[in-house]
Design a protein around this motif. Structure first.
Motif, PDB file in Angstrom:
ATOM      1  N   PRO A 280      25.091 -44.943 -42.886  1.00 60.10           N
ATOM      2  CA  PRO A 280      24.685 -43.738 -42.795  1.00 60.10           C
ATOM      3  C   PRO A 280      23.189 -43.530 -42.127  1.00 60.10           C
ATOM      4  O   PRO A 280      22.535 -42.451 -41.955  1.00 60.10           O
ATOM      5  N   TRP A 281      22.440 -44.888 -41.964  1.00 61.78           N
ATOM      6  CA  TRP A 281      21.112 -44.860 -41.710  1.00 61.78           C
ATOM      7  C   TRP A 281      21.111 -45.036 -39.993  1.00 61.78           C
ATOM      8  O   TRP A 281      20.975 -44.158 -39.367  1.00 61.78           O
ATOM      9  N   VAL A 282      21.270 -46.085 -39.799  1.00 64.01           N
ATOM     10  CA  VAL A 282      21.333 -46.595 -38.115  1.00 64.01           C
ATOM     11  C   VAL A 282      22.306 -47.706 -38.035  1.00 64.01           C
ATOM     12  O   VAL A 282      22.570 -48.676 -38.335  1.00 64.01           O
ATOM     13  N   ASN A 283      23.082 -47.107 -37.211  1.00 65.27           N
ATOM     14  CA  ASN A 283      24.456 -48.042 -36.406  1.00 65.27           C
ATOM     15  C   ASN A 283      23.865 -49.218 -35.853  1.00 65.27           C
ATOM     16  O   ASN A 283      22.960 -48.810 -34.930  1.00 65.27           O
ATOM     17  N   ILE A 284      24.463 -50.360 -36.136  1.00 65.49           N
ATOM     18  CA  ILE A 284      24.087 -51.636 -35.179  1.00 65.49           C
ATOM     19  C   ILE A 284      25.274 -51.927 -34.595  1.00 65.49           C
ATOM     20  O   ILE A 284      26.193 -51.943 -35.038  1.00 65.49           O
ATOM     21  N   GLY A 285      24.987 -52.173 -33.361  1.00 66.00           N
ATOM     22  CA  GLY A 285      26.030 -52.830 -32.420  1.00 66.00           C
ATOM     23  C   GLY A 285      25.435 -53.986 -31.606  1.00 66.00           C
ATOM     24  O   GLY A 285      24.298 -54.020 -31.137  1.00 66.00           O
ATOM     25  N   TYR A 286      26.215 -55.199 -31.892  1.00 68.15           N
ATOM     26  CA  TYR A 286      25.965 -56.273 -30.969  1.00 68.15           C
ATOM     27  C   TYR A 286      27.117 -56.819 -30.231  1.00 68.15           C
ATOM     28  O   TYR A 286      28.261 -57.007 -30.763  1.00 68.15           O
ATOM     29  N   SER A 287      26.876 -57.391 -28.891  1.00 68.99           N
ATOM     30  CA  SER A 287      27.890 -57.924 -28.048  1.00 68.99           C
ATOM     31  C   SER A 287      27.406 -59.074 -27.540  1.00 68.99           C
ATOM     32  O   SER A 287      26.376 -59.365 -27.162  1.00 68.99           O
ATOM     33  N   MET A 288      28.429 -60.175 -27.276  1.00 70.14           N
ATOM     34  CA  MET A 288      28.098 -61.336 -26.805  1.00 70.14           C
ATOM     35  C   MET A 288      29.122 -61.681 -25.758  1.00 70.14           C
ATOM     36  O   MET A 288      30.404 -61.541 -25.918  1.00 70.14           O
ATOM     37  N   LEU A 289      28.699 -62.064 -24.594  1.00 72.86           N
ATOM     38  CA  LEU A 289      29.552 -62.493 -23.446  1.00 72.86           C
ATOM     39  C   LEU A 289      29.418 -63.769 -23.073  1.00 72.86           C
ATOM     40  O   LEU A 289      28.189 -64.313 -22.693  1.00 72.86           O
ATOM     41  N   MET A 290      30.514 -64.680 -22.775  1.00 73.89           N
ATOM     42  CA  MET A 290      30.387 -66.104 -22.458  1.00 73.89           C
ATOM     43  C   MET A 290      31.060 -66.341 -21.344  1.00 73.89           C
ATOM     44  O   MET A 290      32.487 -65.968 -21.345  1.00 73.89           O
ATOM     45  N   GLN A 291      30.618 -67.199 -20.389  1.00 77.73           N
ATOM     46  CA  GLN A 291      31.419 -67.609 -19.352  1.00 77.73           C
ATOM     47  C   GLN A 291      31.012 -69.106 -19.202  1.00 77.73           C
ATOM     48  O   GLN A 291      29.878 -69.722 -19.223  1.00 77.73           O
ATOM     49  N   GLY A 292      32.057 -69.994 -19.030  1.00 78.04           N
ATOM     50  CA  GLY A 292      31.861 -71.356 -18.935  1.00 78.04           C
ATOM     51  C   GLY A 292      31.527 -71.667 -17.373  1.00 78.04           C
ATOM     52  O   GLY A 292      31.434 -70.927 -16.472  1.00 78.04           O
ATOM     53  N   LYS A 293      31.772 -73.026 -17.261  1.00 79.08           N
ATOM     54  CA  LYS A 293      31.080 -73.606 -15.816  1.00 79.08           C
ATOM     55  C   LYS A 293      32.233 -73.362 -15.011  1.00 79.08           C
ATOM     56  O   LYS A 293      33.416 -73.113 -14.980  1.00 79.08           O
ATOM     57  N   ARG A 294      31.772 -72.818 -13.769  1.00 75.86           N
ATOM     58  CA  ARG A 294      32.507 -72.646 -12.526  1.00 75.86           C
ATOM     59  C   ARG A 294      32.338 -73.289 -11.406  1.00 75.86           C
ATOM     60  O   ARG A 294      31.240 -73.627 -11.361  1.00 75.86           O
ATOM     61  N   TRP A 295      32.884 -73.087 -10.311  1.00 77.45           N
ATOM     62  CA  TRP A 295      32.512 -73.316  -9.116  1.00 77.45           C
ATOM     63  C   TRP A 295      32.615 -72.424  -7.967  1.00 77.45           C
ATOM     64  O   TRP A 295      33.344 -71.459  -8.049  1.00 77.45           O
ATOM     65  N   SER A 296      31.842 -72.118  -7.105  1.00 81.55           N
ATOM     66  CA  SER A 296      31.835 -71.328  -6.101  1.00 81.55           C
ATOM     67  C   SER A 296      32.621 -71.496  -4.682  1.00 81.55           C
ATOM     68  O   SER A 296      32.775 -70.811  -3.981  1.00 81.55           O
ATOM     69  N   SER A 297      33.086 -72.832  -4.787  1.00 80.08           N
ATOM     70  CA  SER A 297      33.898 -73.342  -3.627  1.00 80.08           C
ATOM     71  C   SER A 297      35.210 -74.087  -4.501  1.00 80.08           C
ATOM     72  O   SER A 297      35.200 -74.594  -5.205  1.00 80.08           O
ATOM     73  N   ALA A 298      36.349 -74.061  -3.694  1.00 82.53           N
ATOM     74  CA  ALA A 298      37.581 -74.868  -4.042  1.00 82.53           C
ATOM     75  C   ALA A 298      37.231 -76.568  -4.060  1.00 82.53           C
ATOM     76  O   ALA A 298      38.010 -77.145  -4.690  1.00 82.53           O
TER      77      ALA A 298
ATOM     78  N   SER B  57      29.416 -80.727  -7.380  1.00 86.96           N
ATOM     79  CA  SER B  57      28.048 -80.305  -8.184  1.00 86.96           C
ATOM     80  C   SER B  57      27.280 -79.332  -7.220  1.00 86.96           C
ATOM     81  O   SER B  57      26.244 -78.490  -7.856  1.00 86.96           O
ATOM     82  N   GLU B  58      27.632 -79.451  -5.879  1.00 86.45           N
ATOM     83  CA  GLU B  58      26.641 -78.786  -4.854  1.00 86.45           C
ATOM     84  C   GLU B  58      27.241 -77.168  -5.193  1.00 86.45           C
ATOM     85  O   GLU B  58      26.309 -76.436  -4.827  1.00 86.45           O
ATOM     86  N   TYR B  59      28.428 -76.886  -5.395  1.00 87.90           N
ATOM     87  CA  TYR B  59      28.869 -75.579  -6.011  1.00 87.90           C
ATOM     88  C   TYR B  59      29.080 -75.213  -7.080  1.00 87.90           C
ATOM     89  O   TYR B  59      29.540 -74.197  -7.525  1.00 87.90           O
ATOM     90  N   SER B  60      28.644 -75.924  -8.068  1.00 87.61           N
ATOM     91  CA  SER B  60      28.825 -75.670  -9.683  1.00 87.61           C
ATOM     92  C   SER B  60      27.743 -74.458  -9.943  1.00 87.61           C
ATOM     93  O   SER B  60      26.697 -74.335  -9.581  1.00 87.61           O
ATOM     94  N   LEU B  61      28.248 -73.684 -10.958  1.00 84.77           N
ATOM     95  CA  LEU B  61      27.432 -72.602 -11.351  1.00 84.77           C
ATOM     96  C   LEU B  61      27.585 -72.833 -13.100  1.00 84.77           C
ATOM     97  O   LEU B  61      28.657 -73.042 -13.640  1.00 84.77           O
ATOM     98  N   ASN B  62      26.537 -72.949 -13.507  1.00 91.50           N
ATOM     99  CA  ASN B  62      26.209 -73.114 -15.112  1.00 91.50           C
ATOM    100  C   ASN B  62      27.027 -72.179 -15.901  1.00 91.50           C
ATOM    101  O   ASN B  62      26.724 -71.000 -15.216  1.00 91.50           O
ATOM    102  N   ALA B  63      27.256 -72.536 -17.034  1.00 91.40           N
ATOM    103  CA  ALA B  63      27.636 -71.665 -17.916  1.00 91.40           C
ATOM    104  C   ALA B  63      26.477 -70.773 -18.592  1.00 91.40           C
ATOM    105  O   ALA B  63      25.547 -71.063 -18.355  1.00 91.40           O
ATOM    106  N   TYR B  64      27.087 -69.509 -19.097  1.00 91.57           N
ATOM    107  CA  TYR B  64      25.704 -68.553 -19.522  1.00 91.57           C
ATOM    108  C   TYR B  64      26.450 -67.880 -20.627  1.00 91.57           C
ATOM    109  O   TYR B  64      27.638 -67.643 -20.932  1.00 91.57           O
ATOM    110  N   TRP B  65      25.399 -67.509 -21.743  1.00 86.65           N
ATOM    111  CA  TRP B  65      25.734 -66.198 -22.633  1.00 86.65           C
ATOM    112  C   TRP B  65      24.867 -65.332 -22.415  1.00 86.65           C
ATOM    113  O   TRP B  65      23.593 -65.426 -22.297  1.00 86.65           O
TER     114      TRP B  65
END
Length: 667
Positions: A585-603, A607-615
């Motif tokens: 009844p006072w203040v509604n609280i919303g929290y969300s987290m999004l995670m993506q693991g390690k990816r590559w920008s090329s097939a 390591s040259e095309y590596s994209l780090n994981a992020y939260w």
């Protein structure tokens, strides 16, 4: 629901009668209030195909303001985000590509025959009641053939007018402001025009300079930079009329207009952060849906839509002869659809859907290149036949879609006509008659037509392209119940899937220029898991938790390819999200987290095309105030409050920490 209301009414009248009798015996008696709560089983648990839904209340309390942010919360989806408020955002279901995902607005798909994909970042959630993502197709039988032909459907449903205290109108004003120059007012108006007709008007404006800081990494050196040419301003207007006829048939009419001008920030390579690209977009569409129950066994739905899209692209650079490149495109679509449903017996339903569409594209390619534009036209017919057998424990749905497409061009080569049959089959089996425990399985074959850009764009187009074919297989287990008294409900789904894509359409380098070609064979396998629960902490406080996780392996299986058996670009093996709502009844609280693991920008997967994981973490606080003449809601959000610097697309840095504040007044 009707039985529940009748039961509640009987209990209420009984309590009132008992209270009056006791009042004769005692001067005063205080009755404790009784709250009756129930939880309807999640659609994703019951359906034979994975279907995920987010309702308006959840969208608002998590601080989600546009469609792209909401879609990131669904398991099995991949949103490509080119950074900033004005950056393009597209969605792919289980890595099949954005072209295989149909984006639907109130039951009718949004189309873009030129590009073949929809920018979901432009759609706000101010007037949206729910957002859903269906793998395969939705569970409703009375769909258009376009819906049955898609590999996945992202659907938005508008909030229908509803009135309080016998009023015949309602007005809602919202003002949103935030970091990077964000300023966005919107206005919603509802009106009861008669006993059977309601009107909804919605308009919004948004502007932002989009100038945000980011960290540029060049080897071991890190520098603080700013993102430029990421500004945007846009106008959006929408009108809806809902009418119910005397025979209980319904007509829903909608008209939408969108205009924007934005900078395209471009990629950041080494220390080059300069971009002079600009884009203007203007889109208008009007659509209508007519629904009628013809008899106890027959139903009819008819849909019509007209769409006009215009865009202008400019790039200022010395590499052009006149110092500037200007591309102007116009496209039109005329679309009609009819679905007739038949229920010969209680457990059997049949539906036949027929869609017809005409598309054309006009541009200034002949002026720019001194060559004649092809001015393509496409006629498409989609026919869908569906049968559904539903008993107390078994639900079987089979479907086949027949596609025929033919094209005409003013100049150049004309592609061959395209014909194909695409079947699908799904099964849901209730394991225990007294428990919501289900096994489900699905197989579906779809294909996507080459877009006008694929076929005719500059010198890259290839009119000999074959449609891209995708086959989906899914098997899963779902459950919903109340295992402990400490939780109000618990829902869980687990799905394993395998996708096979052949004749994948890609840009392939030839002798002098790139050409579109059917090149590739892709195998995609993965696991999607979802979890939802509500924990009543007290009589006034409840905690709602939802979570989703995806493990995915998508590899190039063309043996002649240099990237054979490598993970596809921008495909993390691990991704997921978590949302937590604390309602009180006072203040509604919303929290969300999004995670993506390690990816590559090329097939190449090096390591040259590596994209780090992020939260990425977001916190939202909201409070509603009841005024004498209105209702006010104040909300504040901190997006990416850990100030994580990351990229979804390589060389397109995403914003760090940002703040949003909004005020909504409902009269």
């Amino acid at each position: 629901m009707n039985r529940f209301l009748l039961f509640f009414l009987m209990v209420f009248l009984t309590l009132c009668s008992q209270a009056q009798n006791n009042h004769r015996m005692q001067k005063e008696q205080q009755l404790d209030s009784v709250i009756v709560k129930g939880h309807r089983i999640d659609r994703n648990v019951l359906a034979g195909r994975p279907i995920q839904v987010m309702q308006k209340e959840e969208l608002e309390q998590l601080g989600l303001t546009n469609l792209a942010d909401a879609v990131k919360k669904f398991a099995g989806t991949n949103v490509k985000d080119y950074g900033g408020i004005g950056g393009m955002k597209t969605v792919s279901v289980r890595n099949l590509g954005a072209h295989h995902t149909a984006v639907s607005y109130d039951g009718i798909t949004i189309s873009n025959t030129q590009a073949g994909q929809i920018d979901i970042g432009r759609y706000t959630l101010d007037n949206i009641q729910s957002v859903s993502m269906a793998i395969g197709e939705q569970e409703e039988l009375m769909q258009s053939a376009r819906h049955y032909a898609a590999a996945g459907i992202l659907n938005m449903l508008s909030e229908r007018p509803h009135f309080e205290n016998g009023r015949k109108d309602a007005l809602r004003f919202r003002l949103r402001a935030g970091s990077f120059g964000l300023f966005s007012p919107s206005l919603l108006y509802w009106r009861q025009l008669g006993n059977a007709t309601t009107l909804s008007l919605n308009g919004s404006y948004m502007r932002a300079d989009g100038t945000y800081p980011f960290t540029l990494i060049n080897g071991i050196e890190k520098t603080k930079e700013k993102r430029y040419n990421s500004d945007i301003y846009s106008w959006q207007g929408e009108a809806n009329i809902y009418h119910t006829f005397k025979d209980d048939s319904q007509l829903d009419w909608k008209a939408c207009w969108y205009y924007s001008q934005r900078g395209l920030p471009g990629s950041v390579v080494l220390y080059n952060n300069r971009s002079e690209e600009r884009l203007w977009d203007e889109d208008f569409f009007t659509q209508a849906i007519y629904k009628r129950r013809l008899s106890a066994h027959w139903n009819l739905q008819a849909r019509m839509k007209y769409t006009h899209s215009w865009n202008r692209y400019e790039d200022t650079d010395v590499k052009y002869t006149d110092g500037k490149q200007v591309d102007v495109d116009r496209q039109n679509e005329y679309y009609g659809s009819a679905t007739i449903g038949w229920n010969p017996i209680a457990i059997l339903s049949l539906a036949l859907a027929q869609d017809l569409s005409y598309n054309n594209l006009r541009n200034n390619i002949n002026i720019a290149n001194n060559s004649e534009s092809p001015y393509p036209e496409r006629f498409t017919s989609l026919t869908s036949l569906t049968a559904q057998l539903r008993t107390q424990r078994v639900d079987i749905t089979g479907n086949i879609v027949a596609t025929y497409a033919t094209e005409k061009v003013k100049s150049g080569n004309q592609p061959d006509d395209r014909k194909r049959l695409s079947p699908s089959l799904s099964l849901s089996y209730r394991v225990l008659h007294d428990q919501a425990l289900f096994l489900r399985a699905m197989m579906k074959s779809t294909f996507r037509m080459p877009s006008f850009n694929d076929l005719y764009y500059r010198r890259m187009g290839n009119t000999g392209l074959r449609p891209e074919i995708a086959r989906e297989y899914n098997i899963g287990i779902t459950w919903s119940g109340q295992p402990l008294r400490a939780v109000r409900y618990l829902s869980f789904t687990l799905d394993g899937y395998y996708n096979d894509v052949t004749d994948k359409i890609v840009a392939f380098p030839s002798t002098y220029v790139w050409k579109m070609a059917n090149f590739g064979k892709v195998h995609i396998k993965g696991v999607d898991m979802t979890l939802a629960t509500e924990i009543p902490a007290s009589r006034q406080v409840s905690v709602i938790v939802t979570a989703a996780y995806t493990w995915q392996q998508a590899k190039d299986k063309l043996e002649q390819s240099a990237s054979y058996n490598r993970q596809l670009p921008y495909t993390p093996q691990h991704s997921g999200n978590l949302s937590l709502l604390v309602r009180n009844p006072w203040v509604n609280i919303g929290y969300s987290m999004l995670m993506q693991g390690k990816r590559w920008s090329s097939a190449q997967n090096t390591s040259e095309y590596s994209l780090n994981a992020y939260w990425e973490h977001t916190l939202t606080l909201s409070k509603e105030f009841l005024l004498r003449w209105a209702r006010m809601n104040i909300q504040g959000s901190i997006h990416n409050f850990t100030d994580t610097h990351y990229e979804i697309i390589k060389y397109y840095p995403m914003p760090g920490r940002s703040y949003h504040l909004s005020a909504t007044i409902t009269f």
